[in-house]
Scaffold this motif. Sequence first.
Motif, PDB file in Angstrom:
ATOM      1  N   GLU A 143       0.863  -1.181   0.000  1.00 35.81           N
ATOM      2  CA  GLU A 143       0.000   0.000   0.000  1.00 35.81           C
ATOM      3  C   GLU A 143       0.892   1.221   0.000  1.00 35.81           C
ATOM      4  OE1 GLU A 143      -3.825   1.977   0.566  1.00 35.81           O
ATOM      5  OE2 GLU A 143      -3.538  -0.164   0.667  1.00 35.81           O
TER       6      GLU A 143
ATOM      7  N   GLU B  89       0.860   5.387  -0.544  1.00 36.01           N
ATOM      8  CA  GLU B  89       0.019   6.581  -0.625  1.00 36.01           C
ATOM      9  C   GLU B  89       0.722   7.616  -1.487  1.00 36.01           C
ATOM     10  OE1 GLU B  89      -3.019   7.167   0.739  1.00 36.01           O
ATOM     11  OE2 GLU B  89      -3.088   5.115   1.475  1.00 36.01           O
TER      12      GLU B  89
ATOM     13  N   GLU C 297       0.609  11.563  -2.472  1.00 37.05           N
ATOM     14  CA  GLU C 297       0.071  12.832  -1.993  1.00 37.05           C
ATOM     15  C   GLU C 297      -0.137  13.783  -3.171  1.00 37.05           C
ATOM     16  OE1 GLU C 297      -0.778  13.235   1.140  1.00 37.05           O
ATOM     17  OE2 GLU C 297      -0.020  11.249   1.649  1.00 37.05           O
TER      18      GLU C 297
ATOM     19  N   ARG D 186      -6.927  12.181  -4.928  1.00 35.56           N
ATOM     20  CA  ARG D 186      -7.342  10.784  -4.869  1.00 35.56           C
ATOM     21  C   ARG D 186      -8.856  10.759  -4.963  1.00 35.56           C
ATOM     22  NH1 ARG D 186      -5.052   6.340  -0.609  1.00 35.56           N
ATOM     23  NH2 ARG D 186      -6.151   4.551  -1.472  1.00 35.56           N
TER      24      ARG D 186
ATOM     25  N   GLN E   2      -7.416   3.045  -4.692  1.00 33.65           N
ATOM     26  CA  GLN E   2      -6.214   3.754  -5.125  1.00 33.65           C
ATOM     27  C   GLN E   2      -6.345   4.206  -6.579  1.00 33.65           C
ATOM     28  OE1 GLN E   2      -2.779   1.367  -4.228  1.00 33.65           O
ATOM     29  NE2 GLN E   2      -2.547   2.454  -2.308  1.00 33.65           N
TER      30      GLN E   2
END
Length: 191
Positions: free
Chosen positions: A65, A67, A69, A101, A107
Amino acid sequence: MHGQHPKLPIDLYLGLEPTDEAEGTYDQYVEKLRKDLQMAYMIAGSRIASKVQKNKYLYDKKAKEAELEQGDRVLVRNVSIRGKQKLADKWQHSPYLVVKRVNPNIQVYVLKPEFGGKHKTVHYNLLMPCYALPAIPPDHPMHIPRRQPFRPNTRIQTPTRHTNRAAAAQSDAESESSSSDEDWAQRIRVQ
């Protein structure tokens, strides 16, 4: 075979009588077949469910996972490549910036090109973060421009081809008429 046990010569030699489990009425046969098919369907469904769980576990074990930004630079996978292209670029040349997002549970990201253009909505599987890649402005000599789509050149037909055909057809017609005149003259002389 076909739901029945065959009667073989060896059975007669040994004195074995095959037992017919299918003896009974038509309704009993249909009921037994229905129960057997339901049992087979339940077994297959449970095995499929266990395989799905196992495959999910194995995929989740390796999945990471990550992320992204807002403002992160990423490269987008070049999905237009078809067939064997082992030397082709797997990633597009120009980087994109993450705008937002779409959903916190999924995702999927909205991207915009670093130097202007249309927004794209792309899943994380098609993205590669490129934090260390230097930004190259479009007017820099190292900038690789976007390729224009291939459009074949169409040939303009010249009228000389048509006039040559017409001239050739006219000369053929004249030669046929002159040859027919000569043939007529020879026929008259012979008579």
